[in-house]
Write an enzyme that holds these catalytic residues in place. Structure first.
Site, PDB file in Angstrom:
ATOM      1  N   ASP A 115       0.848  -1.187   0.000  1.00 15.34           N
ATOM      2  CA  ASP A 115       0.000   0.000   0.000  1.00 15.34           C
ATOM      3  C   ASP A 115       0.889   1.244   0.000  1.00 15.34           C
ATOM      4  O   ASP A 115       1.707   1.421   0.905  1.00 15.34           O
ATOM      5  CB  ASP A 115      -0.858  -0.054   1.288  1.00 15.34           C
ATOM      6  CG  ASP A 115      -1.967   0.964   1.286  1.00 15.34           C
ATOM      7  OD1 ASP A 115      -1.912   1.914   0.480  1.00 15.34           O
ATOM      8  OD2 ASP A 115      -2.901   0.822   2.103  1.00 15.34           O
TER       9      ASP A 115
ATOM     10  N   ASP B  39      -3.112   2.328  -6.129  1.00 14.95           N
ATOM     11  CA  ASP B  39      -1.964   2.364  -5.215  1.00 14.95           C
ATOM     12  C   ASP B  39      -1.897   1.169  -4.252  1.00 14.95           C
ATOM     13  O   ASP B  39      -1.224   1.242  -3.233  1.00 14.95           O
ATOM     14  CB  ASP B  39      -1.972   3.670  -4.411  1.00 14.95           C
ATOM     15  CG  ASP B  39      -3.145   3.746  -3.443  1.00 14.95           C
ATOM     16  OD1 ASP B  39      -4.162   3.095  -3.708  1.00 14.95           O
ATOM     17  OD2 ASP B  39      -3.035   4.461  -2.435  1.00 14.95           O
ATOM     18  N   GLU B  40      -2.599   0.093  -4.571  1.00 22.68           N
ATOM     19  CA  GLU B  40      -2.577  -1.085  -3.700  1.00 22.68           C
ATOM     20  C   GLU B  40      -2.482  -2.376  -4.504  1.00 22.68           C
ATOM     21  O   GLU B  40      -3.164  -2.513  -5.520  1.00 22.68           O
ATOM     22  CB  GLU B  40      -3.870  -1.172  -2.867  1.00 22.68           C
ATOM     23  CG  GLU B  40      -3.943  -0.200  -1.723  1.00 22.68           C
ATOM     24  CD  GLU B  40      -5.238  -0.370  -0.952  1.00 22.68           C
ATOM     25  OE1 GLU B  40      -5.701  -1.508  -0.789  1.00 22.68           O
ATOM     26  OE2 GLU B  40      -5.793   0.653  -0.532  1.00 22.68           O
TER      27      GLU B  40
END
Length: 397
Positions: A4, A106-107
């Site tokens: 993350d 973004d993960e």
DNA sequence: TCTGGGGTCCTAGGACCC
DNA sequence: TCTGGGGTCCTAGGACCC
């Protein structure tokens, strides 16, 4: 493993600015990435650690953020930049496994089952953590666990720039003391209901009888009970899946009460949505129109089509019909949206017995327009009927 | 100058069929 | 002394995620 990016939009904007000669690193000051208040989309999308110290929260209004910190610095979002950095991260992670699920921009979830020893697994986590920081210039949190849910919970523990584990024997000490609002899948509607039942921590939830939760919350109740007990059997979905629906919506700079104006925007949305649909080689069976009034009351109307299509004109006509059905004259509209659902592969598109002949001329027009957009940019070509709207509102692609 | 935009999954009621 | 039961499809709305 769950990876993350810390304050993703803000960190990436900071890097982009530094690369372009900026003297300041916006990660070091109270700053946020925010929408545009003049366009009535003034919310906080990301915040720096310094901004966090002022109590600024993601998704609150910039207006509120400014009250908490009058000197807050605000920067606009730019998804082109984010996609670039997201891709860089993905490429680096691909060196460790090809079983990566991109959970959001973004993960990521990484299936690391090939590393059998716990110690090698942790060494890999440390290596990834260090390499991202040194080679890409931003920091990530990494959660290491036996399943996706626990890895996700772990990566959320303390931030930024941390590695956390959450193995079976750690659930009780590391996860159960947390408030239920921290549990993945519990939002602002269910949390107060659980509080009323005297369920306040994840541990409380884990120890509640599953049947009671199932009775009160249905399938969702069973799921949150399993989550609280660290149970999750879902796979890392590393194969790219086609979307199940495609939609675009826009908050209007000003409320609109004229249906003709709404129709013009609907046409722009239809172009945008069907363009994306055609790029995916998909066709839609259902068209859905959403309206939000000035008082934030949302309504949607949808209808199944007689046959699947990706035609701008056909989708627009259905959308226009739905709009006419649902729009109560004089109601000030704040947001209008168009979605297509029930998608299917273009090749496999079955020919209905009762199908009215497909509009081949329209399909040809769409193909030519798409090619021009590909070559000269999304806004290089437009319909005369929506030029006025195009000048007022930028439809990105 | 107060409240985005893009998704997924689930539920409930009505229509319709045998 | 009225009015089944099982199933699917469609639509509207809700909850949640980033």
């Amino acid at each position: 493993m769950h990876v993350d990016v810390n304050n993703a939009f803000l960190s990436w904007t900071a890097l982009h600015m530094l690369k372009n000669g900026s003297k300041i690193d916006i990660r070091e000051i109270p700053s946020i990435i925010g929408g545009d208040e003049s366009k009535r989309s003034g919310i906080v999308l990301a915040k720096s650690q310094k901004a966090k110290e002022f109590g600024i929260k993601t998704a609150e209004t910039i207006y509120q953020a400014r009250i908490k910190c009058p000197s807050i610095q605000i920067y606009p979002s730019d998804f082109k930049i984010y996609k670039e950095y997201s891709h860089k991260l993905f490429m680096l992670l691909s060196e460790y496994t090809d079983k990566i699920e991109q959970f959001s921009i973004d993960e990521c979830f990484l299936d690391m089952t090939q590393y059998l020893m716990k110690s090698t697994l942790l060494d890999k986590a440390k290596e990834i953590h260090k390499r991202v920081r040194e080679e890409l210039g931003f920091t990530v949190n990494i959660g290491v666990a036996n399943n996706k849910l626990l890895a996700k919970m772990a990566s959320d523990f303390t931030k930024p720039d941390k590695i956390h584990t959450l193995f079976k024997n750690e659930i009780e000490t590391k996860m159960w003391p947390l408030p239920i609002s921290e549990l993945f899948g519990l939002g602002k509607k269910t949390v107060p209901k659980l509080y009323n039942m005297q369920i306040k921590t994840i541990g409380d939830l884990a120890k509640t009888k599953k049947e009671i939760l199932a009775k009160k919350f249905g399938k969702h109740g069973t799921q949150i009970w399993e989550h609280a007990n660290g149970i999750d059997n879902t796979e890392v979905k590393y194969k790219r899946e086609k979307p199940k629906g495609i939609g675009n919506s826009i908050t209007l700079p000003e409320n609109i009460t004229q249906i003709e104006k709404l129709e013009e925007i609907l046409l722009a949305l239809a172009e945008q949505v069907t363009y994306r649909l055609r790029k995916e080689q998909l066709e839609a069976n259902v068209v859905n129109v959403q309206l939000r009034t000035k008082d934030f009351v949302d309504t949607t109307h949808q209808e199944k089509l007689t046959y699947a299509t990706a035609s701008t004109k056909e989708i627009y006509q259905k959308a226009k019909q739905l709009l006419k059905q649902m729009y109560k004259p004089q109601t000030p509209i704040r947001l209008i949206g168009l979605r297509v659902d029930n998608l299917e592969e273009k090749e496999k598109a079955q020919i209905s017995l009762f199908q009215e002949t497909k509009d081949n001329k329209q399909e040809k027009i769409d193909i030519v327009v798409d090619k021009i957009k590909e070559k000269y940019g999304y806004n290089s070509i437009t319909r005369a009927g929506k030029m006025e709207i195009d000048n007022k509102i930028k439809f990105k692609q």
